[in-house]
Design a protein around this motif. Sequence first.
Motif, short mmCIF file in Angstrom:
data_model
loop_
_atom_site.label_atom_id
_atom_site.label_comp_id
_atom_site.label_asym_id
_atom_site.label_seq_id
_atom_site.Cartn_x
_atom_site.Cartn_y
_atom_site.Cartn_z
N ILE A 1 57.91 83.41 27.39
CA ILE A 1 57.92 82.77 28.70
C ILE A 1 57.03 83.51 29.70
O ILE A 1 56.80 83.02 30.80
N GLY A 2 56.53 84.66 29.33
CA GLY A 2 55.65 85.43 30.21
C GLY A 2 54.19 85.20 29.90
O GLY A 2 53.85 84.73 28.81
N PRO A 3 53.28 85.52 30.82
CA PRO A 3 51.85 85.28 30.62
C PRO A 3 51.26 86.08 29.46
O PRO A 3 50.22 85.70 28.92
N GLY A 4 51.91 87.16 29.08
CA GLY A 4 51.43 87.95 27.95
C GLY A 4 52.26 87.74 26.70
O GLY A 4 52.23 88.57 25.78
N VAL B 1 64.69 94.57 29.97
CA VAL B 1 64.50 95.97 29.57
C VAL B 1 63.62 96.69 30.58
O VAL B 1 63.89 97.84 30.95
N TYR B 2 62.57 96.04 31.03
CA TYR B 2 61.68 96.64 32.04
C TYR B 2 62.47 96.98 33.30
O TYR B 2 62.37 98.10 33.83
N ASP B 3 63.26 96.03 33.78
CA ASP B 3 64.06 96.25 34.99
C ASP B 3 65.09 97.35 34.77
O ASP B 3 65.37 98.15 35.68
N ALA B 4 65.68 97.40 33.57
CA ALA B 4 66.70 98.41 33.28
C ALA B 4 66.10 99.81 33.26
O ALA B 4 66.68 100.76 33.81
N ASN C 1 57.10 79.14 35.24
CA ASN C 1 56.51 79.12 36.58
C ASN C 1 57.13 80.19 37.48
O ASN C 1 56.43 80.82 38.29
N ALA C 2 58.44 80.38 37.36
CA ALA C 2 59.11 81.39 38.18
C ALA C 2 58.63 82.79 37.82
O ALA C 2 58.36 83.63 38.70
N ILE C 3 58.50 83.05 36.52
CA ILE C 3 58.04 84.36 36.07
C ILE C 3 56.58 84.59 36.50
O ILE C 3 56.20 85.69 36.92
N LYS C 4 55.79 83.53 36.43
CA LYS C 4 54.39 83.63 36.85
C LYS C 4 54.31 84.04 38.32
O LYS C 4 53.47 84.86 38.72
N LYS C 5 55.19 83.49 39.12
CA LYS C 5 55.22 83.84 40.54
C LYS C 5 55.62 85.30 40.74
O LYS C 5 55.04 86.01 41.59
N LEU C 6 56.59 85.78 39.96
CA LEU C 6 57.01 87.18 40.07
C LEU C 6 55.87 88.12 39.67
O LEU C 6 55.70 89.20 40.27
N PHE C 7 55.08 87.73 38.66
CA PHE C 7 53.90 88.51 38.29
C PHE C 7 52.91 88.56 39.46
O PHE C 7 52.36 89.61 39.77
N ALA C 8 52.69 87.40 40.08
CA ALA C 8 51.74 87.33 41.20
C ALA C 8 52.18 88.22 42.36
O ALA C 8 51.33 88.76 43.10
N GLU C 9 53.48 88.40 42.51
CA GLU C 9 54.01 89.27 43.57
C GLU C 9 53.96 90.75 43.19
O GLU C 9 54.32 91.60 44.00
N GLY C 10 53.52 91.03 41.96
CA GLY C 10 53.40 92.42 41.51
C GLY C 10 54.67 93.04 40.99
O GLY C 10 54.72 94.25 40.75
N LEU C 11 55.70 92.24 40.80
CA LEU C 11 57.00 92.77 40.39
C LEU C 11 56.96 93.35 38.98
O LEU C 11 57.69 94.29 38.67
N TYR C 12 56.09 92.82 38.13
CA TYR C 12 56.07 93.26 36.74
C TYR C 12 54.73 93.88 36.33
O TYR C 12 54.32 93.78 35.20
N ASP C 13 54.08 94.53 37.29
CA ASP C 13 52.88 95.28 36.95
C ASP C 13 53.22 96.36 35.93
O ASP C 13 54.17 97.13 36.11
N GLY C 14 52.48 96.39 34.84
CA GLY C 14 52.70 97.43 33.83
C GLY C 14 53.69 97.08 32.76
O GLY C 14 53.98 97.92 31.90
N ILE C 15 54.21 95.86 32.77
CA ILE C 15 55.18 95.51 31.74
C ILE C 15 54.53 95.50 30.36
O ILE C 15 55.17 95.74 29.37
#
Length: 282
Positions: free
Chosen positions: A27-30, A39-42, A268-282
């Motif tokens: 479901i993520g762009p990568g 796991v990333y958030d944890a 789409n929701a995850i894509k928006k979170l990526f755009a906000e920089g929330l998952y930089d480096g995942i």
Amino acid sequence: MSKDATLIVMAAGMGSRFGGLKQLEPIGPGGEVILDFSVYDAIKAGFNKVVFIIRKDIEQDFKELVGNRIEKKVKTEYVIQEMENIPEGFSVPDGRTKPWGTAHAVFCCKDVVDTPFAVINADDYYGPGAFKTIYEELISSDNTCMVGYKLGNTLTENGTVARGVCEVSDGLLKGITEHTAIDKNSGVPLDTTVSMNMWGFRPSIFKRIEEDFVLFLENMTNPAKDEFYIPLVVDRSIKVFDEKIVVLDTDEKWYGVTYREDKESVVNAIKKLFAEGLYDGI
């Protein structure tokens, strides 16, 4: 108090409503799956070990698609949820074809977890704030705890969902009522606290689970299908042992692929979170 904490990810379910193994649905762009974000958030919150509960028949696919890359980021172990892993003196009933439920899944981890731990579903997106909140509670107190979501933040437009509707008083859990088919028109207020199966426990819970598992096995009404759920253990802890279960409120929004039609909105929701920089480096 030690700051070590383990994340247990329950990934053995098949996702019958979704129609496939939704835990491994990208479901993520990568190509990330939902549990990659958990796991990333944890890890960011402070958890330093992950235990995946899986089935033997998905072990190879799971490790290839998810596990191998997570092993590079955090200490990782795998536990197979097998029907035969039950208390001494009991055997698998004739006709039983699936494991015993979420409390059984946690029970299967008793030999690999010796720190405070959180339990989550593999196919639910919980949000970084939820992991930060539960980690801080686990390392700063001896409380059993649960992250409570607002019902309105946990619904899909594509059908009903199963939610544990919570009775909360003075920040403590008093009971959970399972609703197997709930939506925005069910009459339950949208600000009602619900459980998304995000629990915080101490290793001492394994003994309690085993005791409750024995009671469950002794009192089954349908041995082929009855399931042993975490809320059953929590409910008995409250009612029999007067244990205080702390409810940690969150305003995080849940995302999940309960139905195949949910995938587009989650992507789409995850894509928006990526755009906000929330998952930089995942």
